[in-house]
Scaffold this motif. Structure first.
Motif, PDB file in Angstrom:
ATOM      1  N   GLY A 156      -5.998   5.398   2.749  1.00  0.00           N
ATOM      2  CA  GLY A 156      -6.765   5.529   3.994  1.00  0.00           C
ATOM      3  C   GLY A 156      -5.954   5.240   5.235  1.00  0.00           C
ATOM      4  O   GLY A 156      -4.726   5.163   5.217  1.00  0.00           O
ATOM      5  N   GLN A 157      -6.669   5.055   6.325  1.00  0.00           N
ATOM      6  CA  GLN A 157      -6.057   4.803   7.629  1.00  0.00           C
ATOM      7  C   GLN A 157      -5.820   3.299   7.807  1.00  0.00           C
ATOM      8  O   GLN A 157      -6.763   2.519   7.787  1.00  0.00           O
ATOM      9  CB  GLN A 157      -6.981   5.307   8.749  1.00  0.00           C
ATOM     10  N   LEU A 158      -4.568   2.922   7.972  1.00  0.00           N
ATOM     11  CA  LEU A 158      -4.200   1.531   8.236  1.00  0.00           C
ATOM     12  C   LEU A 158      -3.160   1.501   9.342  1.00  0.00           C
ATOM     13  O   LEU A 158      -2.376   2.447   9.485  1.00  0.00           O
ATOM     14  CB  LEU A 158      -3.600   0.880   6.979  1.00  0.00           C
ATOM     15  N   THR A 159      -3.160   0.417  10.087  1.00  0.00           N
ATOM     16  CA  THR A 159      -2.087   0.251  11.062  1.00  0.00           C
ATOM     17  C   THR A 159      -0.781   0.031  10.288  1.00  0.00           C
ATOM     18  O   THR A 159      -0.792  -0.283   9.090  1.00  0.00           O
ATOM     19  CB  THR A 159      -2.335  -0.971  11.968  1.00  0.00           C
ATOM     20  N   THR A 160       0.339   0.158  10.972  1.00  0.00           N
ATOM     21  CA  THR A 160       1.640  -0.035  10.323  1.00  0.00           C
ATOM     22  C   THR A 160       1.745  -1.426   9.707  1.00  0.00           C
ATOM     23  O   THR A 160       2.181  -1.580   8.566  1.00  0.00           O
ATOM     24  CB  THR A 160       2.780   0.191  11.338  1.00  0.00           C
ATOM     25  N   GLY A 161       1.319  -2.445  10.453  1.00  0.00           N
ATOM     26  CA  GLY A 161       1.372  -3.818   9.956  1.00  0.00           C
ATOM     27  C   GLY A 161       0.458  -4.048   8.758  1.00  0.00           C
ATOM     28  O   GLY A 161       0.851  -4.692   7.779  1.00  0.00           O
ATOM     29  N   ASP A 162      -0.765  -3.514   8.833  1.00  0.00           N
ATOM     30  CA  ASP A 162      -1.703  -3.670   7.717  1.00  0.00           C
ATOM     31  C   ASP A 162      -1.219  -2.916   6.478  1.00  0.00           C
ATOM     32  O   ASP A 162      -1.359  -3.398   5.352  1.00  0.00           O
ATOM     33  CB  ASP A 162      -3.103  -3.200   8.108  1.00  0.00           C
ATOM     34  N   ARG A 163      -0.629  -1.734   6.676  1.00  0.00           N
ATOM     35  CA  ARG A 163      -0.089  -0.970   5.545  1.00  0.00           C
ATOM     36  C   ARG A 163       1.019  -1.765   4.857  1.00  0.00           C
ATOM     37  O   ARG A 163       1.076  -1.863   3.633  1.00  0.00           O
ATOM     38  CB  ARG A 163       0.427   0.389   6.000  1.00  0.00           C
ATOM     39  N   GLN A 164       1.901  -2.380   5.646  1.00  0.00           N
ATOM     40  CA  GLN A 164       2.980  -3.185   5.069  1.00  0.00           C
ATOM     41  C   GLN A 164       2.402  -4.375   4.300  1.00  0.00           C
ATOM     42  O   GLN A 164       2.870  -4.696   3.211  1.00  0.00           O
ATOM     43  CB  GLN A 164       3.923  -3.673   6.171  1.00  0.00           C
ATOM     44  N   LYS A 165       1.397  -5.028   4.873  1.00  0.00           N
ATOM     45  CA  LYS A 165       0.772  -6.176   4.225  1.00  0.00           C
ATOM     46  C   LYS A 165       0.167  -5.769   2.882  1.00  0.00           C
ATOM     47  O   LYS A 165       0.396  -6.428   1.861  1.00  0.00           O
ATOM     48  CB  LYS A 165      -0.324  -6.757   5.120  1.00  0.00           C
ATOM     49  N   VAL A 166      -0.595  -4.683   2.856  1.00  0.00           N
ATOM     50  CA  VAL A 166      -1.247  -4.235   1.626  1.00  0.00           C
ATOM     51  C   VAL A 166      -0.206  -3.801   0.587  1.00  0.00           C
ATOM     52  O   VAL A 166      -0.332  -4.119  -0.595  1.00  0.00           O
ATOM     53  CB  VAL A 166      -2.274  -3.115   1.918  1.00  0.00           C
ATOM     54  N   MET A 167       0.846  -3.104   1.019  1.00  0.00           N
ATOM     55  CA  MET A 167       1.898  -2.696   0.075  1.00  0.00           C
ATOM     56  C   MET A 167       2.596  -3.908  -0.536  1.00  0.00           C
ATOM     57  O   MET A 167       2.908  -3.916  -1.735  1.00  0.00           O
ATOM     58  CB  MET A 167       2.932  -1.789   0.763  1.00  0.00           C
ATOM     59  N   THR A 168       2.840  -4.922   0.265  1.00  0.00           N
ATOM     60  CA  THR A 168       3.503  -6.128  -0.231  1.00  0.00           C
ATOM     61  C   THR A 168       2.605  -6.849  -1.232  1.00  0.00           C
ATOM     62  O   THR A 168       3.069  -7.287  -2.293  1.00  0.00           O
ATOM     63  CB  THR A 168       3.876  -7.056   0.935  1.00  0.00           C
ATOM     64  N   ILE A 169       1.325  -6.965  -0.924  1.00  0.00           N
ATOM     65  CA  ILE A 169       0.394  -7.592  -1.862  1.00  0.00           C
ATOM     66  C   ILE A 169       0.317  -6.772  -3.150  1.00  0.00           C
ATOM     67  O   ILE A 169       0.280  -7.334  -4.248  1.00  0.00           O
ATOM     68  CB  ILE A 169      -0.988  -7.818  -1.215  1.00  0.00           C
ATOM     69  N   CYS A 170       0.336  -5.437  -3.039  1.00  0.00           N
ATOM     70  CA  CYS A 170       0.354  -4.572  -4.231  1.00  0.00           C
ATOM     71  C   CYS A 170       1.570  -4.870  -5.102  1.00  0.00           C
ATOM     72  O   CYS A 170       1.458  -4.968  -6.332  1.00  0.00           O
ATOM     73  CB  CYS A 170       0.390  -3.094  -3.834  1.00  0.00           C
ATOM     74  N   THR A 171       2.735  -4.999  -4.481  1.00  0.00           N
ATOM     75  CA  THR A 171       3.971  -5.280  -5.229  1.00  0.00           C
ATOM     76  C   THR A 171       3.830  -6.558  -6.036  1.00  0.00           C
ATOM     77  O   THR A 171       4.146  -6.596  -7.228  1.00  0.00           O
ATOM     78  CB  THR A 171       5.169  -5.394  -4.253  1.00  0.00           C
ATOM     79  N   ILE A 172       3.343  -7.611  -5.396  1.00  0.00           N
ATOM     80  CA  ILE A 172       3.180  -8.898  -6.074  1.00  0.00           C
ATOM     81  C   ILE A 172       2.064  -8.813  -7.119  1.00  0.00           C
ATOM     82  O   ILE A 172       2.177  -9.368  -8.221  1.00  0.00           O
ATOM     83  CB  ILE A 172       2.896 -10.023  -5.044  1.00  0.00           C
ATOM     84  N   ASP A 173       0.983  -8.098  -6.800  1.00  0.00           N
ATOM     85  CA  ASP A 173      -0.132  -7.955  -7.747  1.00  0.00           C
ATOM     86  C   ASP A 173       0.274  -7.195  -9.007  1.00  0.00           C
ATOM     87  O   ASP A 173      -0.220  -7.494 -10.094  1.00  0.00           O
ATOM     88  CB  ASP A 173      -1.308  -7.238  -7.086  1.00  0.00           C
ATOM     89  N   VAL A 174       1.144  -6.205  -8.870  1.00  0.00           N
ATOM     90  CA  VAL A 174       1.606  -5.463 -10.053  1.00  0.00           C
ATOM     91  C   VAL A 174       2.360  -6.403 -10.989  1.00  0.00           C
ATOM     92  O   VAL A 174       2.150  -6.400 -12.208  1.00  0.00           O
ATOM     93  CB  VAL A 174       2.476  -4.243  -9.656  1.00  0.00           C
ATOM     94  N   HIS A 175       3.213  -7.230 -10.424  1.00  0.00           N
ATOM     95  CA  HIS A 175       3.933  -8.211 -11.243  1.00  0.00           C
ATOM     96  C   HIS A 175       2.951  -9.182 -11.908  1.00  0.00           C
ATOM     97  O   HIS A 175       3.064  -9.468 -13.108  1.00  0.00           O
ATOM     98  CB  HIS A 175       4.942  -8.978 -10.401  1.00  0.00           C
ATOM     99  N   ALA A 176       1.986  -9.667 -11.133  1.00  0.00           N
ATOM    100  CA  ALA A 176       0.999 -10.605 -11.671  1.00  0.00           C
ATOM    101  C   ALA A 176       0.209  -9.963 -12.810  1.00  0.00           C
ATOM    102  O   ALA A 176      -0.045 -10.593 -13.843  1.00  0.00           O
ATOM    103  CB  ALA A 176       0.063 -11.066 -10.557  1.00  0.00           C
ATOM    104  N   ARG A 177      -0.160  -8.709 -12.639  1.00  0.00           N
ATOM    105  CA  ARG A 177      -0.871  -7.976 -13.694  1.00  0.00           C
ATOM    106  C   ARG A 177      -0.011  -7.857 -14.944  1.00  0.00           C
ATOM    107  O   ARG A 177      -0.483  -8.060 -16.063  1.00  0.00           O
ATOM    108  CB  ARG A 177      -1.254  -6.585 -13.191  1.00  0.00           C
ATOM    109  N   ASP A 178       1.276  -7.555 -14.751  1.00  0.00           N
ATOM    110  CA  ASP A 178       2.185  -7.423 -15.896  1.00  0.00           C
ATOM    111  C   ASP A 178       2.358  -8.746 -16.638  1.00  0.00           C
ATOM    112  O   ASP A 178       2.463  -8.767 -17.865  1.00  0.00           O
ATOM    113  CB  ASP A 178       3.542  -6.890 -15.445  1.00  0.00           C
ATOM    114  N   VAL A 179       2.393  -9.849 -15.907  1.00  0.00           N
ATOM    115  CA  VAL A 179       2.500 -11.172 -16.539  1.00  0.00           C
ATOM    116  C   VAL A 179       1.262 -11.436 -17.396  1.00  0.00           C
ATOM    117  O   VAL A 179       1.370 -11.867 -18.550  1.00  0.00           O
ATOM    118  CB  VAL A 179       2.691 -12.287 -15.487  1.00  0.00           C
ATOM    119  N   VAL A 180       0.085 -11.168 -16.848  1.00  0.00           N
ATOM    120  CA  VAL A 180      -1.156 -11.387 -17.601  1.00  0.00           C
ATOM    121  C   VAL A 180      -1.188 -10.467 -18.821  1.00  0.00           C
ATOM    122  O   VAL A 180      -1.587 -10.887 -19.913  1.00  0.00           O
ATOM    123  CB  VAL A 180      -2.392 -11.207 -16.696  1.00  0.00           C
ATOM    124  N   ASP A 181      -0.746  -9.229 -18.664  1.00  0.00           N
ATOM    125  CA  ASP A 181      -0.691  -8.307 -19.805  1.00  0.00           C
ATOM    126  C   ASP A 181       0.220  -8.860 -20.902  1.00  0.00           C
ATOM    127  O   ASP A 181      -0.122  -8.818 -22.084  1.00  0.00           O
ATOM    128  CB  ASP A 181      -0.201  -6.931 -19.348  1.00  0.00           C
TER     129      ASP A 181
END
Length: 165
Positions: free
Chosen positions: A80-105
């Protein structure tokens, strides 16, 4: 600056469960939102371990499903539509969340049922000390006080088994 980051983190940790995560993360600066999601990941995995120890066999699998749902929500937001700063924030959280998901898996695949297992203890785990009102970073038996230095809204490296080592 450090006092401000700590103050924001104190508020963010307390407010995390008050609204959906995808709304909550816009209430705080990127560094605070990212660190608090890591704190809550540690808390949620700890609760899943407690439920496992109480005999609820699907506790970790249920948490894994929650993680996948949270990731799907973040991915939808990125489309969707996000500001540049919000897009960076969400992408960074996604990166960390993917790792967290892999650890739980990995915890599920290796049938780890105890929070004292090396697979879990060897992870970098952020936790909030309610009594001290401080964030701590734990790994194995080491504990460090979070320094609250300003990091800004920057991307993080993708975490792989190699970079994890």
């Amino acid at each position: 600056m450090r006092a401000t980051v700590r103050h924001e983190m104190t508020e963010a940790v307390a407010a995390y469960e008050e609204k959906p995560r995808e709304q909550w993360l816009f209430d705080y600066p990127a560094q605070v939102a990212l660190t608090c999601t890591q704190i809550w990941w540690t808390t949620d995995v700890g609760m899943a371990f407690s439920r496992l120890e109480e005999g609820y066999e699907n506790a970790m699998k249920d948490y894994y499903k929650k993680q996948v749902s949270q990731l799907n929500t973040l991915i939808t937001m990125l489309i969707g539509q996000l500001t540049t700063g919000d897009r960076q924030k969400v992408m960074t959280i996604c990166t960390i969340d993917v790792h967290a998901r892999d650890v739980v898996d990995k915890i599920i695949q290796q049938k780890v049922e105890n929070s004292q297992a090396f697979l879990w203890l060897s992870q970098l785990r952020h936790r909030w000390g309610e009594r001290e009102k401080h964030c701590f970073a734990n790994i194995c038996d080491a504990q460090f006080l979070y320094s609250y230095e300003y990091l800004g809204n920057t991307p993080r490296l993708v975490i792989t088994p190699l970079t994890d080592r």
